[in-house]
Motif scaffolding. Structure first.
Motif, PDB file in Angstrom:
ATOM      1  N   ALA A 105      29.992  43.194  47.252  1.00  0.00           N
ATOM      2  CA  ALA A 105      31.082  44.174  47.189  1.00  0.00           C
ATOM      3  C   ALA A 105      32.114  43.950  48.291  1.00  0.00           C
ATOM      4  O   ALA A 105      33.318  44.151  48.073  1.00  0.00           O
ATOM      5  N   CYS A 154      34.399  41.085  47.312  1.00  0.00           N
ATOM      6  CA  CYS A 154      35.272  41.524  46.232  1.00  0.00           C
ATOM      7  C   CYS A 154      36.423  42.364  46.790  1.00  0.00           C
ATOM      8  O   CYS A 154      37.565  42.214  46.378  1.00  0.00           O
ATOM      9  N   CYS A 211      34.172  46.432  42.471  1.00  0.00           N
ATOM     10  CA  CYS A 211      33.044  46.179  41.571  1.00  0.00           C
ATOM     11  C   CYS A 211      32.920  47.352  40.615  1.00  0.00           C
ATOM     12  O   CYS A 211      32.713  48.480  41.046  1.00  0.00           O
ATOM     13  N   GLN A 239      39.309  40.356  35.312  1.00  0.00           N
ATOM     14  CA  GLN A 239      38.025  40.054  35.936  1.00  0.00           C
ATOM     15  C   GLN A 239      38.173  38.847  36.852  1.00  0.00           C
ATOM     16  O   GLN A 239      38.704  37.816  36.457  1.00  0.00           O
ATOM     17  N   THR A 298      31.710  37.967  39.174  1.00  0.00           N
ATOM     18  CA  THR A 298      30.603  38.857  38.841  1.00  0.00           C
ATOM     19  C   THR A 298      29.961  39.327  40.137  1.00  0.00           C
ATOM     20  O   THR A 298      29.674  38.523  41.016  1.00  0.00           O
ATOM     21  N   CYS A 299      29.727  40.633  40.251  1.00  0.00           N
ATOM     22  CA  CYS A 299      29.124  41.200  41.462  1.00  0.00           C
ATOM     23  C   CYS A 299      27.610  41.021  41.431  1.00  0.00           C
ATOM     24  O   CYS A 299      27.021  40.792  40.384  1.00  0.00           O
ATOM     25  N   LYS A 304      27.820  44.713  36.771  1.00  0.00           N
ATOM     26  CA  LYS A 304      29.082  45.051  37.426  1.00  0.00           C
ATOM     27  C   LYS A 304      29.895  43.782  37.638  1.00  0.00           C
ATOM     28  O   LYS A 304      29.357  42.724  37.922  1.00  0.00           O
ATOM     29  N   CYS A 349      33.779  42.163  39.270  1.00  0.00           N
ATOM     30  CA  CYS A 349      34.842  42.374  40.246  1.00  0.00           C
ATOM     31  C   CYS A 349      36.174  42.377  39.510  1.00  0.00           C
ATOM     32  O   CYS A 349      36.545  41.385  38.878  1.00  0.00           O
TER      33      CYS A 349
END
Length: 70
Positions: A27, A30, A37, A47, A50-51, A56, A58
């Motif tokens: 996070a 991001c 996120c 997008q 990917t978190c 979830k 980003c």
């Protein structure tokens, strides 16, 4: 023996295929890229990555040149 076979396939997937398809970010990283996120991105967002959290992604605001896609 099958367990070792499945473990080998899983390790190959995690090592080679997953990093090539997406980047997992935390996070804080991001947020540094001016994103959040979330579970779903809004239409005005795109997008980035990917978190680490499951399900979830980003999301970041779209630039003006990105909006011409719609």
């Amino acid at each position: 023996m099958k367990i070792l076979y499945y473990l080998l396939h899983f390790l190959c997937y995690v090592t080679f295929i997953l990093p090539a398809t997406c980047n997992l970010v935390d996070a804080d990283r991001c947020t540094k890229r001016k994103g959040l996120c979330k579970r779903n991105c809004l239409l005005s967002e795109r997008q980035i990555d990917t978190c680490f959290s499951p399900t979830k992604i980003c999301c970041s605001e779209r630039l003006y040149e990105d909006e011409s896609i719609f």
